[in-house]
Design a protein around this motif. Structure first.
Motif, PDB file in Angstrom:
ATOM      1  N   ASN A  86      48.373 -22.680 -43.923  1.00 28.77           N
ATOM      2  CA  ASN A  86      49.562 -22.059 -43.357  1.00 28.77           C
ATOM      3  C   ASN A  86      50.134 -22.932 -42.248  1.00 28.77           C
ATOM      4  N   ILE A  87      51.452 -22.923 -42.113  1.00 26.47           N
ATOM      5  CA  ILE A  87      52.123 -23.699 -41.073  1.00 26.47           C
ATOM      6  C   ILE A  87      52.980 -22.745 -40.248  1.00 26.47           C
ATOM      7  N   LEU A  88      52.740 -22.736 -38.940  1.00 26.72           N
ATOM      8  CA  LEU A  88      53.470 -21.869 -38.022  1.00 26.72           C
ATOM      9  C   LEU A  88      54.327 -22.686 -37.070  1.00 26.72           C
ATOM     10  N   PRO A  96      49.730 -17.699 -31.859  1.00 24.90           N
ATOM     11  CA  PRO A  96      48.901 -17.093 -30.810  1.00 24.90           C
ATOM     12  C   PRO A  96      49.651 -16.964 -29.477  1.00 24.90           C
ATOM     13  N   GLU A  97      49.686 -15.755 -28.957  1.00 23.28           N
ATOM     14  CA  GLU A  97      50.527 -15.451 -27.794  1.00 23.28           C
ATOM     15  C   GLU A  97      50.095 -16.194 -26.543  1.00 23.28           C
ATOM     16  N   ASN A  98      48.796 -16.290 -26.280  1.00 24.01           N
ATOM     17  CA  ASN A  98      48.332 -17.017 -25.088  1.00 24.01           C
ATOM     18  C   ASN A  98      48.728 -18.479 -25.149  1.00 24.01           C
ATOM     19  N   LYS A 112      44.015 -22.711 -41.508  1.00 22.17           N
ATOM     20  CA  LYS A 112      43.438 -22.321 -42.796  1.00 22.17           C
ATOM     21  C   LYS A 112      42.501 -21.164 -42.530  1.00 22.17           C
ATOM     22  N   GLY A 113      42.717 -20.056 -43.215  1.00 19.03           N
ATOM     23  CA  GLY A 113      41.973 -18.838 -42.946  1.00 19.03           C
ATOM     24  C   GLY A 113      42.944 -17.749 -42.576  1.00 19.03           C
ATOM     25  N   LYS A 114      42.619 -17.002 -41.529  1.00 21.44           N
ATOM     26  CA  LYS A 114      43.525 -15.941 -41.099  1.00 21.44           C
ATOM     27  C   LYS A 114      43.470 -15.780 -39.584  1.00 21.44           C
ATOM     28  N   LEU A 115      44.647 -15.592 -39.006  1.00 22.05           N
ATOM     29  CA  LEU A 115      44.742 -15.284 -37.587  1.00 22.05           C
ATOM     30  C   LEU A 115      44.779 -13.770 -37.433  1.00 22.05           C
ATOM     31  N   ASP A 116      44.367 -13.299 -36.278  1.00 20.59           N
ATOM     32  CA  ASP A 116      44.290 -11.860 -36.027  1.00 20.59           C
ATOM     33  C   ASP A 116      44.961 -11.562 -34.695  1.00 20.59           C
ATOM     34  N   TRP A 117      45.585 -10.389 -34.573  1.00 20.39           N
ATOM     35  CA  TRP A 117      46.234 -10.007 -33.320  1.00 20.39           C
ATOM     36  C   TRP A 117      45.259 -10.049 -32.146  1.00 20.39           C
ATOM     37  N   LYS A 118      43.964  -9.967 -32.448  1.00 19.81           N
ATOM     38  CA  LYS A 118      42.957  -9.961 -31.387  1.00 19.81           C
ATOM     39  C   LYS A 118      42.839 -11.308 -30.676  1.00 19.81           C
ATOM     40  N   ASP A 119      43.480 -12.373 -31.231  1.00 20.01           N
ATOM     41  CA  ASP A 119      43.313 -13.690 -30.605  1.00 20.01           C
ATOM     42  C   ASP A 119      43.793 -13.696 -29.151  1.00 20.01           C
ATOM     43  N   GLN A 120      44.673 -12.752 -28.774  1.00 11.80           N
ATOM     44  CA  GLN A 120      45.154 -12.696 -27.393  1.00 11.80           C
ATOM     45  C   GLN A 120      44.050 -12.264 -26.420  1.00 11.80           C
ATOM     46  N   ILE A 226      44.311 -26.782 -26.531  1.00 16.68           N
ATOM     47  CA  ILE A 226      44.539 -25.640 -27.415  1.00 16.68           C
ATOM     48  C   ILE A 226      43.363 -24.675 -27.328  1.00 16.68           C
ATOM     49  N   ILE A 227      42.142 -25.216 -27.244  1.00 17.20           N
ATOM     50  CA  ILE A 227      40.952 -24.375 -27.099  1.00 17.20           C
ATOM     51  C   ILE A 227      41.091 -23.489 -25.861  1.00 17.20           C
TER      52      ILE A 227
END
Length: 375
Positions: A86-88, A96-98, A112-120, A226-227
């Motif tokens: 995926n390309i964002l 990712p909001e943060n 690659k995989g899936k992002l989740d709203w919890k990443d914030q 980014i980390i």
């Protein structure tokens, strides 16, 4: 400007030499539409902050070959589709909001995989590539306890502490993200192939570098921002004085993020960096995960509350009939054992045995005077 046009426009700007993320965002703020951009004169580019005569000339020259770029862009989209990548862009809702809030946030992210709203609500855990047994144990303990609270964990997929972080999360089937210093389709180090396959099923691998990018040394300092940027805070477990994890901690400080350090032996090279962070006041000393939670509980409260509710629902579904009767009778205000006995009609002895079971399951607590409340 929407969808593919947005991505095409931003991707084109990333191909222009000497245009970094900040300058690209300045261009997008002034010229948000691809069609307008294609008609903008060279002198108009120079009116944009950070765009001098030299850079505006490069933009203008690159734009003359836009039709050739469009063919390249279509190939990139096709390749990403085949590889399930995926390309964002920074304008996408899933970005990712943060990370979006940091000064030099990447304008394009691959994952690659899936992002989740919890990443914030995520925390990053980083450290040396050559941990001691103390470091390995501490890393497993901190990772397991934090991820079991429903907090997504971020690390850098490197050997040592990073790999332990990902393995521990995956062993417990908990959400985690790996940030690459190469393309998300390039597995580095190679021995982490199994981790890679499992991780994209329970999280994502993320990178700002185009597909196929090799793990060049200069990429990793960029990767580190980014980390730290995607997380609320960074936990450092064992680091030498020149370790990449120290750089991640410094970047976290610059991003106004929390930094935590686990102290180590004073004669251990692997702990020189973490001990120095603490000594200089650049990181908060932590000896257990409660130290971290207590420090940022307000920021984590939404996810912790949701996680506890979800767990409670699962636990309640697995209660025995007697346990369910008792749990239904107990409220958030203290209730005495005699009242519970009257309300439920259960014998005192049955009440006490099953109340103890509910307490062990973390659903209720006992307070002085044989009173019980929900948690």
């Amino acid at each position: 400007m929407e969808g593919t046009d947005t991505l095409k426009y931003i991707f084109f700007l990333t191909k222009v030499k000497n245009l970094g993320n900040k300058k690209i965002k300045n261009i997008l703020n002034r010229i948000p539409d691809l069609k307008i951009f294609l008609k903008t004169g060279i002198n108009d580019f120079r009116k944009i902050e950070g765009i001098d005569y030299n850079i505006s000339g490069k933009i203008y020259t690159a734009r003359e070959n836009f039709s050739a770029f469009e063919k390249e862009f279509e190939n990139i989209l096709s390749d990403a589709d085949k590889k399930k990548i995926n390309i964002l862009t920074i304008f996408d809702a899933d970005y990712p909001e943060n990370l979006r809030r940091i000064f030099d946030a990447p304008v394009i992210l691959y994952y690659k995989g899936k992002l989740d709203w919890k990443d914030q609500y995520s925390l990053s855990i980083v450290g040396t590539r050559n941990p001691t047994e103390y470091g390995k144990y501490t890393c497993e303990k901190f990772t397991e306890q934090l991820s079991e609270l429903g907090i997504p964990i971020v690390s850098g997929f490197a050997r040592g502490i990073d790999s332990i972080v990902h393995k521990t999360c995956l062993k417990n089937n908990n959400l985690n993200y790996a940030v690459f210093g190469c393309g998300v389709d390039v597995i580095y180090p190679e021995e982490n192939g199994k981790i890679y396959s499992a991780l994209i099923e329970k999280g994502a691998v993320i990178s700002e570098f185009p597909m196929g990018t090799k793990p060049d040394r200069v990429n990793f300092p960029m990767r580190n921002r980014i980390i730290s940027g995607i997380s609320l805070g960074t936990v450092v477990i064992e680091s030498g004085m020149k370790g990449g994890s120290l750089l991640t901690a410094e970047l976290a400080i610059d991003q106004d993020k929390e930094v935590f350090a686990v102290p180590g032996y004073i004669n251990s090279r692997q702990s020189e960096g973490t001990n120095e962070l603490i000594k200089k006041g650049h990181a908060k000393l932590v000896t257990c995960t409660d130290d971290i939670i207590n420090e940022i509980e307000i920021k984590l409260r939404p996810i912790l509350k949701k996680e506890l509710i979800e767990r409670e629902v699962v636990q309640i579904a697995n209660l025995s009939n007697t346990e369910k009767t008792l749990f239904d009778a107990i409220e958030y205000e203290p209730l005495n054992i005699d009242t519970i006995n009257e309300v439920t009609g259960l014998a005192i002895s049955d009440c006490l045995v099953n109340l103890l079971s509910l307490e062990f399951k973390g659903l209720i607590r006992q307070i002085p005077g044989k009173n019980f409340t929900r948690i």
